[in-house]
Design a protein around this motif. Sequence first.
Motif, PDB file in Angstrom:
ATOM      1  N   LEU A 119     -35.247 -34.660 -19.893  1.00 56.60           N
ATOM      2  CA  LEU A 119     -34.796 -33.268 -20.023  1.00 56.60           C
ATOM      3  C   LEU A 119     -35.425 -32.923 -21.640  1.00 56.60           C
ATOM      4  CD1 LEU A 119     -34.475 -30.439 -19.294  1.00 56.60           C
ATOM      5  CD2 LEU A 119     -32.094 -31.179 -19.607  1.00 56.60           C
ATOM      6  N   ALA A 120     -34.512 -34.020 -22.209  1.00 57.23           N
ATOM      7  CA  ALA A 120     -34.748 -33.619 -23.885  1.00 57.23           C
ATOM      8  C   ALA A 120     -36.299 -33.962 -24.471  1.00 57.23           C
ATOM      9  CB  ALA A 120     -34.164 -34.713 -24.406  1.00 57.23           C
ATOM     10  N   HIS A 174     -34.567 -42.461 -14.936  1.00 61.09           N
ATOM     11  CA  HIS A 174     -33.402 -43.055 -14.360  1.00 61.09           C
ATOM     12  C   HIS A 174     -32.131 -42.870 -15.262  1.00 61.09           C
ATOM     13  CE1 HIS A 174     -35.685 -44.945 -11.415  1.00 61.09           C
ATOM     14  NE2 HIS A 174     -36.727 -45.271 -12.180  1.00 61.09           N
ATOM     15  N   THR A 175     -32.200 -42.360 -16.360  1.00 62.05           N
ATOM     16  CA  THR A 175     -31.194 -42.078 -17.420  1.00 62.05           C
ATOM     17  C   THR A 175     -31.019 -40.506 -17.735  1.00 62.05           C
ATOM     18  OG1 THR A 175     -31.855 -44.117 -18.559  1.00 62.05           O
ATOM     19  CG2 THR A 175     -30.374 -42.667 -19.618  1.00 62.05           C
ATOM     20  N   LEU A 199     -31.075 -29.946 -13.959  1.00 63.16           N
ATOM     21  CA  LEU A 199     -31.029 -31.284 -13.504  1.00 63.16           C
ATOM     22  C   LEU A 199     -31.062 -32.131 -14.538  1.00 63.16           C
ATOM     23  CD1 LEU A 199     -33.409 -30.832 -10.429  1.00 63.16           C
ATOM     24  CD2 LEU A 199     -31.095 -30.757 -10.339  1.00 63.16           C
ATOM     25  N   LEU A 200     -30.453 -33.244 -14.587  1.00 63.77           N
ATOM     26  CA  LEU A 200     -30.436 -34.347 -15.822  1.00 63.77           C
ATOM     27  C   LEU A 200     -31.507 -35.427 -15.268  1.00 63.77           C
ATOM     28  CD1 LEU A 200     -26.890 -34.375 -16.972  1.00 63.77           C
ATOM     29  CD2 LEU A 200     -28.752 -33.100 -17.682  1.00 63.77           C
ATOM     30  N   ILE A 201     -31.638 -35.644 -14.043  1.00 63.69           N
ATOM     31  CA  ILE A 201     -32.619 -36.425 -13.421  1.00 63.69           C
ATOM     32  C   ILE A 201     -33.675 -35.774 -12.781  1.00 63.69           C
ATOM     33  CG2 ILE A 201     -33.190 -38.550 -11.869  1.00 63.69           C
ATOM     34  CD1 ILE A 201     -31.372 -39.454 -14.209  1.00 63.69           C
ATOM     35  N   PRO A 202     -35.201 -36.296 -13.012  1.00 62.69           N
ATOM     36  CA  PRO A 202     -36.028 -34.998 -12.436  1.00 62.69           C
ATOM     37  C   PRO A 202     -36.237 -35.208 -11.097  1.00 62.69           C
ATOM     38  CG  PRO A 202     -36.834 -36.896 -13.459  1.00 62.69           C
ATOM     39  CD  PRO A 202     -35.477 -36.969 -13.860  1.00 62.69           C
ATOM     40  N   GLY A 237     -39.554 -41.500 -23.648  1.00 65.95           N
ATOM     41  CA  GLY A 237     -38.406 -40.723 -23.137  1.00 65.95           C
ATOM     42  C   GLY A 237     -38.693 -40.263 -21.911  1.00 65.95           C
ATOM     43  N   LEU A 238     -39.763 -39.724 -21.295  1.00 66.88           N
ATOM     44  CA  LEU A 238     -40.235 -39.043 -20.197  1.00 66.88           C
ATOM     45  C   LEU A 238     -39.821 -40.282 -19.015  1.00 66.88           C
ATOM     46  CD1 LEU A 238     -43.026 -36.833 -20.863  1.00 66.88           C
ATOM     47  CD2 LEU A 238     -40.940 -36.056 -19.846  1.00 66.88           C
TER      48      LEU A 238
END
Length: 121
Positions: A73-74, A67-68, A4-7, A61-62
Amino acid sequence: MKLLLIPDPWWLPAILAASLLVDAVLSIRPPKFIDDCLSGVGFPRDWWWTLILVKVLAAAGLLVGLHTEGVGLAAVVGVIAYFLAASYAHIRARFTGTEFWLNCLGMLAFSCATLLISYIG
């Protein structure tokens, strides 16, 4: 398994970000347990400011990652790498008291849980 790229759920990375921000703020004038931890692993006092910066950037970053796509994830992977390095420093320095078990490994476990629950579906 889907990455998943958005949590989902979003609140785990938000709590992790809040924890890192509190840690960063405490580290500005470190209480005894933070001072003992950094001194115990032999981290040079002149470099303590870098850990504050790393924690603030990780928290940012978290939060941006809520929303991005991909940013959170990174960030969580970076937080895991940070706490893996901290764990290694504790083990190498043979500084494996309460600070290691509760703070370091606790945050590592929380970061890993955030990755597994919020980003790996």
